[in-house]
Design an enzyme around this catalytic site. Structure first.
Site, short mmCIF file in Angstrom:
data_model
loop_
_atom_site.label_atom_id
_atom_site.label_comp_id
_atom_site.label_asym_id
_atom_site.label_seq_id
_atom_site.Cartn_x
_atom_site.Cartn_y
_atom_site.Cartn_z
N HIS A 119 16.65 3.73 -47.80
CA HIS A 119 17.69 2.99 -48.53
C HIS A 119 19.08 3.51 -48.17
O HIS A 119 20.01 2.73 -47.97
CB HIS A 119 17.49 3.14 -50.04
CG HIS A 119 16.22 2.57 -50.59
ND1 HIS A 119 15.29 3.35 -51.23
CD2 HIS A 119 15.73 1.31 -50.63
CE1 HIS A 119 14.28 2.59 -51.63
NE2 HIS A 119 14.52 1.35 -51.28
N MET A 174 14.81 -1.98 -54.96
CA MET A 174 14.10 -1.83 -56.23
C MET A 174 14.24 -0.40 -56.75
O MET A 174 13.50 0.01 -57.65
CB MET A 174 12.63 -2.20 -56.07
CG MET A 174 12.46 -3.65 -55.60
SD MET A 174 10.88 -4.38 -56.02
CE MET A 174 9.77 -3.34 -55.10
P1 AMP Z 1 12.60 -1.73 -51.70
O1 AMP Z 1 13.42 -0.91 -52.64
O2 AMP Z 1 11.35 -1.06 -51.24
O3 AMP Z 1 12.42 -3.15 -52.15
O4 AMP Z 1 13.46 -1.83 -50.37
C1 AMP Z 1 14.80 -2.23 -50.38
C2 AMP Z 1 15.29 -2.36 -48.96
O5 AMP Z 1 15.12 -1.13 -48.29
C3 AMP Z 1 14.51 -3.40 -48.15
O6 AMP Z 1 15.40 -4.08 -47.27
C4 AMP Z 1 13.54 -2.56 -47.36
O7 AMP Z 1 13.12 -3.13 -46.16
C5 AMP Z 1 14.38 -1.32 -47.11
N1 AMP Z 1 13.54 -0.16 -46.83
C6 AMP Z 1 12.56 0.37 -47.61
N2 AMP Z 1 11.99 1.42 -47.00
C7 AMP Z 1 12.61 1.56 -45.80
C8 AMP Z 1 12.47 2.46 -44.69
N3 AMP Z 1 11.56 3.43 -44.68
N4 AMP Z 1 13.29 2.30 -43.63
C9 AMP Z 1 14.21 1.31 -43.61
N5 AMP Z 1 14.39 0.43 -44.62
C10 AMP Z 1 13.60 0.55 -45.69
#
Ligand code: AMP
Length: 279
Positions: free
Chosen positions: A28, A21
């Site tokens: 990320h 997102m």
């Molecule tokens: P988001 O942008 O928050 O929807 O996350 C996108 C992807 O990044 C998803 O697969 C999340 O699980 C992963 N993600 C977000 N924060 C972290 C983190 N701190 N460590 C590892 N993966 C993450």
């Protein structure tokens, strides 16, 4: 996007996909590096940036969700990402057409607990957008973070149940030096709240120690009560749930042992943070 992906797939090129997102951070970037390692230098790494409205309830932070597209593009460039896919709502949910969007993907077993209980329409939004993105990006591999453990489990189940020809890869949670899981939502925290946000990690570490010191396990209710008491040290933090479960089925365990998983959601001020770890 789909036409491009099809031409790569026809040439036998692997596509590694990282859905996000945006408001990108180290967590990320680590998924992008993992995608590159999985598909190799001859493969294509695609990152999508899309704040998906259907996974937010009306009372949640969809419109205030942090966005910084310029910085995101620069970071993707620095990581050697080949394509950044940034669809708009009208492309995804056909909001500029007369006929309303009406097709959803619903996972009915793992989506009901924890995040699904606190956010009843959340996983329907997640499975729907991920299925749609898979159909647009046609990945051979897709990388998800363990930070959202339940989400990764739901996606794996969807991929199996609907026979998506995609291999799901998970990557460990990236953390700040004090243990706080990195998240775009950490931006919402003021100084006092940022300090209190470490309560999630403190609960995890405390649970780990207790479970490892008790080879016969600890009764789940007792362990939860013990962790709840930690919150009195953190004025701006209030637990939403703390759950202990079996990793494969996400079913709650009554006695918590080493190898079980713990997940928790905590309000710090108005900001809802989640974390999880194997005990
Ligand atoms: P988001 O942008 O928050 O929807 O996350 C996108 C992807 O990044 C998803 O697969 C999340 O699980 C992963 N993600 C977000 N924060 C972290 C983190 N701190 N460590 C590892 N993966 C993450």
């Amino acid at each position: 996007m789909q036409r491009l992906a099809m031409s790569w797939r026809r040439q036998g090129i692997s596509i590694g996909f990282v859905p996000t997102m945006g408001y990108l951070h180290e967590g990320h970037l680590n998924l992008m590096r993992r995608a590159r390692r999985v598909v190799g230098e001859d493969g294509i790494v695609i990152v999508s940036i899309y704040v998906n409205p259907t996974q937010f309830s009306p009372s949640e932070d969809f419109s205030s969700y942090p966005r910084d597209p310029k910085r995101d593009l620069r970071l993707c460039g620095e990581e050697g990402v080949d394509v950044v896919f940034t669809p708009e709502d009208r492309h995804i949910y056909f909001r500029d057409t007369a006929a309303a969007y009406s097709t959803y993907v619903v996972e009915e077993s793992l989506s009901g607990v924890m995040e699904g209980e606190s956010r009843p329409t959340h996983f329907r939004g997640v499975t729907t957008i991920v299925a749609k993105l898979f159909n647009l990006v046609l990945p051979t591999h897709a990388v998800f973070g363990e930070k959202d453990f339940q989400q990764a489990a739901v996606i794996k189940r969807m991929v199996r149940d609907l026979h998506f020809p995609v291999k799901i890869v998970t990557a460990p949670t990236s953390r700040e030096s004090d243990g706080l899981a990195i998240s775009s939502r950490n931006k919402y925290l003021n100084q006092e709240q940022r300090a209190d946000a470490v309560v999630l990690w403190r609960c995890i570490e405390t649970a780990r120690k207790l479970v490892r010191d008790n080879s016969s396990g600890i009764e789940a209710g007792r362990l939860r009560d013990g962790l709840m008491r930690i919150f009195s040290d953190y004025a701006s933090a209030r637990p939403d749930y703390i759950e202990f479960f079996d990793e494969a089925l996400l079913t709650p365990v009554s006695r918590v042992r080493k190898g079980h998983r713990m997940a928790l959601a905590v309000y710090v001020g108005e900001t809802r943070l989640i974390d999880n770890a194997r005990l």
